[in-house]
Write a protein that holds these residues in place. Structure first.
Motif: not given
Length: 327
Positions: A28, A155-156, A288, A290-293
């Protein structure tokens, strides 16, 4: 690792030699270690817009307040100008720099003999003292006030389908219950919000806490629930406990024995600790992910199994593992 321009600006503000910096981590924040005289320090660089400096000032101001009143925490040090932060810019990049004194001791998993009732009580006593002190804490200028707890922004788009929707629905149910809880001075205030076993060091039976950058205004019992959740994650296997629930109850009995030496907590809040533990368990998935595709192949087996197991417990109407306890 960062370029010399940013590091030089931080060095000029806090008075250290950039050649002494040793890279520690980049998650972070970007963290370096350095020595000055006979003391060890840690430089923390947070990539944030300049307006975020107020938020970080609020964090380190509270930490200094706690240390000055006897809490063992990594002390934030001041710049040459007497500030607790420094803004370091280079082209479009902006980092907020802070420096903390190093702390003596080792982590809990360096010596299995440390993990037990004595540590749990000390951990609880430290948190209890922090909560007692925060009741009298006044940040002064409101622009230096830390944020309040609020529901998570998810938001994902990949987290709104299938098993992830089940997790999200559970999170929203718990958050709704939390939003309706009272916020009296005896139960709600500025909390660490991440007081887990890798955020303190142990030295001769004493602990020194650090990493306050998640701190916010929330319920004291929530802070306890977070500590208990992480204790179950990382420490329930240290002895032959029959279940995570059994360990969680044992841990909290010891922890609360230490806590109430420093701060009173009503039984109604103790009974809500398992709710806060469920909240931490569920919200961790969305941290974890958050940015998973959306590609399942990019999740490891441990992550996939955790999702499946948690969804099965939710759909069966069961509390999460470690949370099915009566206090």
């Amino acid at each position: 690792m960062l370029g010399n321009e940013i590091l030089s600006q931080a060095a000029n503000s806090f008075g250290f030699d950039t050649n002494s910096l040793k890279f520690v981590s980049n998650s972070c924040n970007v963290v370096y270690r350095f020595n000055k005289g006979d003391k060890e320090y840690f430089l923390r660089l947070s990539e944030k817009p300049v307006e975020f400096e107020f938020n970080i000032k609020a964090e380190v101001h509270w930490v200094r307040y706690l240390v000055e009143r006897g809490i063992h925490a990594s002390l934030p040090i001041q710049t040459f100008e007497g500030e607790l932060t420094a803004v370091c810019k280079h082209y479009e990049k902006c980092y907020i720099a802070t420096v903390f004194e190093g702390a003596p001791g080792i982590f809990f998993d360096s010596n299995p003999e440390l993990w037990g009732p004595s540590l749990f009580k000390t951990w609880g006593e430290t948190m209890g003292a922090m909560h007692r002190l925060t009741k009298s804490y006044d940040p002064g200028d409101l622009k230096y006030k830390r944020m309040e707890w609020d529901v998570a922004e998810i938001n994902n788009p990949h987290l709104h389908f299938g098993n992830y929707q089940v997790l999200l629905n559970k999170l929203r149910t718990i958050e709704t219950e939390m939003k309706n809880l009272p916020k009296g001075k005896e139960s709600y205030g500025l909390i660490h919000y991440d007081f887990h076993p890798y955020n303190f060091l142990i030295d001769q039976g004493e602990i020194t806490v650090f990493d306050f950058d998640d701190s916010l205004y929330g319920w004291f019992a929530l802070d306890i629930g977070i500590a208990a959740t992480h204790a179950v994650w990382w420490g329930s296997h240290f002895k032959a406990w029959r279940s995570k629930d059994e360990f969680a109850k044992h841990f909290l009995n010891e922890f609360l024995e230490g806590y109430i030496k420093q701060n009173n907590i009503e039984q109604e809040w103790i009974q809500r600790i398992p709710l806060f533990m469920e909240y931490r368990n569920i919200s961790s998935f969305f941290w974890w992910l958050t940015n998973w595709d959306g590609n399942e192949e990019n999740l490891n087996d441990s992550q996939k199994n955790a999702i499946i197991e948690t969804v099965n417990r939710i759909e069966s109407g069961k509390l999460l593992d470690g949370c099915d306890i009566q206090l």
